[in-house]
Design a protein around this motif. Structure first.
Motif, PDB file in Angstrom:
ATOM      1  N   ASN A 247     -19.263  81.334  -0.193  1.00  0.00           N
ATOM      2  CA  ASN A 247     -19.565  81.162  -1.619  1.00  0.00           C
ATOM      3  C   ASN A 247     -18.377  81.552  -2.511  1.00  0.00           C
ATOM      4  O   ASN A 247     -18.516  82.244  -3.519  1.00  0.00           O
ATOM      5  N   THR A 249     -15.792  80.596  -5.197  1.00  0.00           N
ATOM      6  CA  THR A 249     -15.877  79.648  -6.308  1.00  0.00           C
ATOM      7  C   THR A 249     -14.512  79.063  -6.639  1.00  0.00           C
ATOM      8  O   THR A 249     -13.556  79.802  -6.914  1.00  0.00           O
ATOM      9  N   MET A 258     -18.258  75.402  -4.167  1.00  0.00           N
ATOM     10  CA  MET A 258     -18.560  76.633  -3.443  1.00  0.00           C
ATOM     11  C   MET A 258     -17.928  76.486  -2.069  1.00  0.00           C
ATOM     12  O   MET A 258     -18.314  75.606  -1.288  1.00  0.00           O
ATOM     13  N   SER A 279     -21.393  72.222  -6.265  1.00  0.00           N
ATOM     14  CA  SER A 279     -22.502  72.985  -6.841  1.00  0.00           C
ATOM     15  C   SER A 279     -23.542  72.078  -7.485  1.00  0.00           C
ATOM     16  O   SER A 279     -24.704  72.446  -7.623  1.00  0.00           O
TER      17      SER A 279
END
Length: 290
Positions: A247, A249, A258, A279
């Motif tokens: 996860n 970003t 992600m 996402s």
């Protein structure tokens, strides 16, 4: 070196070249013809057990024997009685006792060799009108040929199985909605699925050089709005004992990715699997713009 030893070595050498240079589907036909010539048989053929009621002649020499159908039941009883080992008939039994009488006209001697040709089992049958010596050299030659046939056929069956598995799993991985990129630690091999190829702007999915994949991912990373944070996380990723991150970003211009990087370590494979998840699940990955 005896004459029979030279013949066995000749068979190994020629099947070795065939194994490397030509497709396995025609290997058995080639081998039967080669054996026939080497041992100077008058007939040579494959008898394949197609089902419970059909044993069909294939790859026969002479050709007129092809497609003859025999009843497999008495043949299987003969094989069971001999423990599925090679059967040597120095004298061919009379027709009423010979389950192969239809394909052994006027033969005095024969060799019946069980061969596993998955998915169906087969026999390789050799016959002579004038019997060979059947001495120790001849028997050893036939056994060497049998073992070589078994070796190549087992290898080919494994190769076909792994090819089918690879095709099946590649099809599955190409339909996954996430972009997948695998880079092998060997420095020579990598792989990307369809979504990954689209995201990274590559020509297509499948095998790719690690340098190509790394360069494409670097170009993608450099376009992220939060590249400073990404670089900071990357330093932690490559120095962490777990060697993994989830996860992560990446803020791109029109989407948020992600990203996960997971180690892959098995006896056969060692590398990293990169997973890029959009996402917005309703959007596919647009191609990377240069």
């Amino acid at each position: 070196m005896s004459n029979w030893e030279r013949k066995a070595l000749n068979f190994i050498n020629q099947t070795g070249r065939w194994d490397k240079e030509k497709h396995i589907s025609s290997f058995l036909a080639f081998s039967i013809s080669l054996v026939k010539n080497l041992v100077e048989a008058d007939i040579a053929l494959q008898l394949e057990f197609e089902d419970e009621e059909t044993a069909r002649v294939k790859c026969a020499s002479p050709l007129h024997l092809n497609e003859i159908v025999l009843n497999p039941e008495p043949i299987k009883k003969l094989l069971y009685a001999n423990g599925f080992k090679t059967i040597y008939w120095r004298v061919v039994p009379p027709p009423e006792e010979n389950v192969f009488s239809e394909i052994m006209p006027a033969l005095s001697s024969a060799v019946i060799m069980p061969v596993n040709t998955s998915p169906n089992n087969s026999l390789l049958i050799l016959g002579w009108s004038e019997p060979p010596s059947f001495d120790a050299g001849f028997l050893e030659c036939i056994e060497t040929i049998r073992l070589r046939l078994k070796e190549v056929l087992v290898q080919s069956q494994q190769q076909i199985y792994f090819q089918r598995v690879a095709i099946r799993f590649a099809a599955i991985l190409h339909t996954i909605p996430h972009a997948l990129v695998f880079i092998n630690n060997d420095g020579f091999s990598g792989w990307v699925n369809q979504e990954g190829a689209t995201l990274l702007g590559l020509s297509g999915p499948g095998e790719q050089l690690p340098a190509v994949l790394s360069d494409a991912m670097m170009q993608l990373r450099n376009k992220a709005a939060n590249i400073v944070a990404i670089d900071r996380e990357a330093m932690q990723l490559f120095s962490s004992p777990e060697n993994s991150i989830r996860n992560w970003t990446w803020e791109m211009e029109h989407k948020t990715l992600m990203v996960s990087c997971l180690p892959v370590n098995t006896q056969q494979v060692s590398g990293r699997l990169w997973i890029f998840e959009n996402s917005d699940q309703d959007q596919s990955f647009p191609p990377l713009k240069n």
